[in-house]
Design an enzyme around this catalytic site. Structure first.
Site, PDB file in Angstrom:
ATOM      1  N   GLU A  91       0.468  -1.252  -0.333  1.00 32.06           N
ATOM      2  CA  GLU A  91      -0.217   0.046   0.264  1.00 32.06           C
ATOM      3  C   GLU A  91       0.727   1.191   0.216  1.00 32.06           C
ATOM      4  OE1 GLU A  91      -3.976  -1.728   2.586  1.00 32.06           O
ATOM      5  OE2 GLU A  91      -2.751  -0.194   3.781  1.00 32.06           O
ATOM      6  N   GLU A  95      -5.925  -7.860  -0.950  1.00 30.67           N
ATOM      7  CA  GLU A  95      -6.756  -7.492   0.674  1.00 30.67           C
ATOM      8  C   GLU A  95      -7.752  -7.666  -0.002  1.00 30.67           C
ATOM      9  OE1 GLU A  95      -4.847  -5.520   3.115  1.00 30.67           O
ATOM     10  OE2 GLU A  95      -3.116  -5.762   2.704  1.00 30.67           O
TER      11      GLU A  95
END
Length: 472
Positions: free
Chosen positions: A172, A366
């Site tokens: 991320e 995810e």
């Protein structure tokens, strides 16, 4: 309709949220080891005696990984995403030679993953920078981290190259904006003003872009059969209304994330970069060959996390956390107890936008539902009825199937937290994602017993059917 035969079904965790054993095997402290309440809290000054740090024991995956991976095999997973703890390999980040005991742990871990019929998907840096590098250099604000990361990458690619073919550089990375300490090890709370804070953030991002390009180049030269992807957080964002100002504000929010993927997937700073930086008074420091290196070494695929969506209203401040950007709630969507809105169609929209923009394979690294699960006794057995989790996954799987039917190349789907782990956002255990319940509470009490939830059998059957939910 349907999923490709080689679709990679799996689960995803991070070393700092599951391994524990924070000082075993020669490991040094990481930035997560000084956080008590997740990535949105400030670190303590070193490890303070008598305080509880969730990462220190976590769910003890370090000692129980064989037991946990056996459960992943029962789920019929084809891929298991985890990360390498940087400070388990280089305890301070500065050592000339790696920690052999740390390397041996991951050798054994990857062997076990393979023995259970899964491929490892490995994140090289998942919010786990050695604490020393944050304290000495203010993390990625300093260019000094580039050669240290390059050394680390060379070590793990050399050691594990025959065992790992799917790699990710930074987890991320676009959360450098919203979670700068976790994503980049920088202490913006020490900035004297907003301009200095933004300078830290953008300079850290640039240094990470250079490091990412070096890792891609290294991977292609050393492991020509392997793939090096990038990983971003992409929540869905919609205008709060049809007012042009809201539409434009939404576009600008999206650009803050596209900025990162544009650089890593297209190999150049996008045209709107000047606008982003000029508004913040940012002046990047870069070396002559940085842009050439970035241009020539783009990532092979784009992976991302998706949990929810939000709406953007011009003039209303947004916040950011592990679920992505948060603006104003959408009245058409349900909301979890943690305030995350459930939006499967938003996942299809994100897939379509990203594939249209880059034309490269996508991996959903995810996606999952955090909830308060209740253990009940039935006929002498502990049971957890989590139909809400089954419903969440079912709806998102259908959205992915529709995107694939549209022609989008989706490599795989890794459910976040297939067994309960420490929440990155809050440091809680009681925000549970897993198909496997782990007996531990927010204060660290519990037996660490593993208990299958109702969703376990359902997910195992779904994966065995290669996503054919109609046959369930």
């Amino acid at each position: 309709m349907g999923f490709p035969e080689n679709f990679l079904w799996g689960g995803a965790v991070a070393a700092n949220q599951c391994e524990g054993a924070w000082r075993e095997g020669g490991k040094g402290p990481s930035i997560m080891d000084v956080l008590q309440h997740g990535v949105h809290s400030l670190p303590t000054e070193g490890i303070q005696p008598g305080l509880y740090y969730p990462s220190h024991e976590s769910v003890d995956f370090y000692h129980r990984y064989r037991e946990d991976l056996k459960l992943m095999e029962e789920l019929n997973f084809k891929v298991f995403r985890t990360s390498i703890g940087w400070s388990r390999i280089y305890p301070t980040g500065m050592e000339k030679e790696p920690n052999e005991e740390g390397l041996r742990f991951y050798d054994n871990l990857f062997d076990e993953i393979h023995s259970r019929g899964m491929e490892p998907l490995v994140t090289i840096s998942h919010f786990e920078m050695p604490l020393y590098l944050s304290e000495r250099y203010n993390g990625w604000e300093s260019r000094e981290l580039i050669p240290l990361f390059e050394k680390y990458c060379r070590t793990v690619l050399t050691r594990f190259g025959k065992k790992v073919k799917y790699w990710l550089t930074f987890n991320e990375i676009n959360n450098v904006h919203t979670m700068p300490y976790a994503a980049a090890g920088i202490r913006i709370d020490r900035a004297s003003n907003k301009a200095e804070e933004q300078q830290m953030i953008y300079q850290a991002a640039h240094n990470m872009f250079v490091a990412n390009a070096k890792a891609v180049k290294m991977c292609h030269e050393m492991l020509p059969e392997a793939l090096m992807g990038c990983m971003l957080s992409f929540s869905g964002v919609y205008p709060n209304s049809s007012r042009p100002e809201d539409v434009h504000a939404t576009m600008e929010i999206e650009e803050r994330s596209y900025f990162f993927s544009d650089v890593m997937m297209r190999g150049a700073y996008p045209w709107y970069t000047r606008k982003l930086m000029e508004r913040q008074g940012v002046q990047l420091r870069m070396e002559q060959k940085d842009l050439e290196l970035i241009r020539e070494n783009t990532n092979d695929f784009l992976s991302f996390s998706y949990y929810r969506s939000t709406t953007i209203k011009d003039g209303v401040m947004t916040t950011g956390h592990t679920g992505g950007v948060k603006g104003i709630d959408n009245p058409y969507l349900d909301t979890t107890p943690w305030g995350w809105q459930i939006d499967p169609t938003g996942l299809r929209i994100v897939l379509e936008k990203l594939y249209d923009r880059y034309g490269k394979k996508l991996f959903i690294a995810e996606n999952g539902l955090g909830a308060r699960d209740e253990v009940v006794m039935e006929q002498g057995e502990k049971r957890i009825h989590d139909n809400y989790r089954i419903d969440y996954i079912h709806r998102h799987i259908r959205a992915i199937e529709e995107a694939i039917a549209d022609g989008i190349e989706v490599m795989g789907y890794a459910y976040w937290g297939p067994f309960d782990i420490v929440s990155a956002g809050t440091g809680e255990m009681e925000k549970r994602y897993g198909f496997v319940y782990i007996d531990k509470d927010n204060e660290g009490n519990g037996s660490l017993e593993r208990i299958k939830k109702d969703s376990f059998a359902w997910m195992a059957r779904l994966v065995d059917l290669n996503g054919d939910w109609r046959s369930l």
